[in-house]
Write an enzyme that holds these catalytic residues in place. Sequence first.
Site, PDB file in Angstrom:
ATOM      1  N   TYR A  81       0.865 -48.074  15.574  1.00  0.00           N
ATOM      2  CA  TYR A  81      -0.310 -47.421  16.162  1.00  0.00           C
ATOM      3  C   TYR A  81       0.026 -46.054  16.760  1.00  0.00           C
ATOM      4  CZ  TYR A  81       0.814 -50.017  20.596  1.00  0.00           C
ATOM      5  OH  TYR A  81       1.390 -50.567  21.709  1.00  0.00           O
ATOM      6  N   GLU A  82      -1.015 -45.281  17.009  1.00  0.00           N
ATOM      7  CA  GLU A  82      -0.920 -43.869  17.407  1.00  0.00           C
ATOM      8  C   GLU A  82      -0.183 -43.040  16.358  1.00  0.00           C
ATOM      9  OE1 GLU A  82      -2.843 -43.448  19.667  1.00  0.00           O
ATOM     10  OE2 GLU A  82      -2.898 -45.400  20.639  1.00  0.00           O
ATOM     11  N   GLY A  83      -0.325 -43.427  15.110  1.00  0.00           N
ATOM     12  CA  GLY A  83       0.323 -42.722  14.006  1.00  0.00           C
ATOM     13  C   GLY A  83       1.619 -43.410  13.639  1.00  0.00           C
ATOM     14  N   GLN A  95       4.068 -39.671  11.810  1.00  0.00           N
ATOM     15  CA  GLN A  95       4.684 -38.845  12.840  1.00  0.00           C
ATOM     16  C   GLN A  95       5.790 -37.965  12.245  1.00  0.00           C
ATOM     17  OE1 GLN A  95       3.739 -38.477  15.992  1.00  0.00           O
ATOM     18  NE2 GLN A  95       2.068 -39.923  15.727  1.00  0.00           N
ATOM     19  N   MET A 107      -5.062 -38.589  22.521  1.00  0.00           N
ATOM     20  CA  MET A 107      -3.985 -39.038  21.655  1.00  0.00           C
ATOM     21  C   MET A 107      -2.617 -38.592  22.154  1.00  0.00           C
ATOM     22  SD  MET A 107      -5.397 -40.904  19.408  1.00  0.00           S
ATOM     23  CE  MET A 107      -4.150 -41.073  18.142  1.00  0.00           C
TER      24      MET A 107
END
Length: 597
Positions: free
Chosen positions: A438-440, A445, A291
Amino acid sequence: MQYKAPLRDTKFVMHELLDSAAHYQTIPAFTHVEQDIIDSYLETAASFAENELSPLNMSGDAEGCHFNDGVVTTPKGFREAYKQYCELGFTSLTAEEEFGGQGMPTSLNSAVNEFMGTANWSFSMYPGLSEGAISTLEHHGTDEQKIQYLPKLVSGEWSGVMCLTEPQCGSDLNLVRTKADPNGDGTYSIKGNKIWISAGEHDMSDNIIHIVLARLPDAPAGTKGLSLFIVPKFMVNEDGSLGERNGVSCGSIEHKMGIKASATCVMNYDGAKGFLIGPENRGLNCMFTFMNVARIGTAVQGVTASEYAFQGALPFAKERLALRALGGAKFPEKPADPIIVHPAVRDMLLTTKAFAEGGRALVCYMSQFADIVAKGEGDALAYADQMLSFLTPIGKAFLTETGFESAKHGVQVLGGSGFCTEYGLEQNIRDTTIACIYEGTTQIQSLDLLGRKVLGSQGKLLANFSKVVHKFCQANQDNADMAQFIAPLAELNKEWGELTQRIGAQAMQNPEAVGAAAVDYMYFSGYVTLAYLWARMALVAQQALAGDTTETGFYDAKVKTAKFYFSKILPRTRTHVARIDAGHAPFMDMDVDQFVF
């Protein structure tokens, strides 16, 4: 639109601003990476991005991926481009030399990825997912797993993918239901469904190695009960050849707003054979290796959106005629002035330029800490890990949001033409929207930055970076040419700590204060972080102008862009401070039942 890689600006960041060659000399694994090597990789990547990937960007978007009874076919030209990508060695850039990699630094790879991603983000998704899978196996795989999977992943013959999300859970991995039942022979039977799996199925590689989060029987509830598994599309024989098809299949591909040439898959695991990576119930810890790589990559996407918007809008603004400048005709020989003479248009162009060039500097700055985390030692490693931990949510959230803003400006400069597909800028908006998700998501974040990284460390991680900014301001406080940058930067750096303390005090009264402040705090942090880097870039440019440079236009534009950033963009921090100080009540006072339509 035909993309042109920003080679000169990338070299400015890597050589003049951050002195990458000297940085690599401090890390034993990278001492061989000198400036000529860096430039060779950059120039090769630029040529490939411009000549092979850029021409496929709009056609790939128009065609999209095809799904037929579990078989996914990528758009015309993608397979051939991927083969060339592999032959040029880009799949092996950062991988360990033991398994066929080149052992190059993350910071060099980030620059290469920016070129590839701006030219064609959908294409870059496929090898980008493999990078994370390779990194996960390098860090957590057994010796046997590394020998079995890494050489062909590194060569690009096989590709890798991470499989986390399920229909009932997105970012909240507590809710993962996919099961892993022991087979009694050291393998596991994986059963479940995953959704939104980028590059989960495609036709560009011979095998796809799925890295899957799943639960063992009697595992603890929540994320503490998740384990990580290798699930190959095709089983691998002892001699390395491909065996029978595993029990993993693609149920469908998503019909999406953007990145249409990237296959986003629903993956079904019907008793697929899997192999445990790392300790039982420690899958989330192993997954974060993947990640963290992915989040830097997503920060890069924010930069690509700004760069693409600037490159698409600038030629149009110079050529399109509309109205006259309010102060009088600038081009009286023409029936109207080019729209670039108008302040409103320049505002949009300079905003995209400031975010593209500032974002490029931030990604490289972040990635240099990633270099140390990957191969550094001792105190330097611990410090770099803390700095990267702090900067990653800023880079991921702030750069993707400013990238999306830039994409909007690109369309707006073109007016009605920007709304039409043939110019490519509406595609930039569609492709970039996902980067904020995406990816948080931006909101997650932001919570990670404020809640875990800043307040969770009792302010230590913020203090690390604040000291860097403070030392820079101190070193340049007597430089009259830098006063316009140093004074506001020093004041905002001081306010950053005070603002954090106020939020902490609010949170002691009500923990909702953290969630209420998080997004505004992220934006404040992002604007100040970019201000630090823009001040540094202005200093480098001023020093070059004071010398015997032949590139006065380049350096003068750098200083003027820094002035624009400080005078026209940095004041946005005032709004975010005001919103934070308003507290959480305006969000939370309304009862849930009052949210009606």
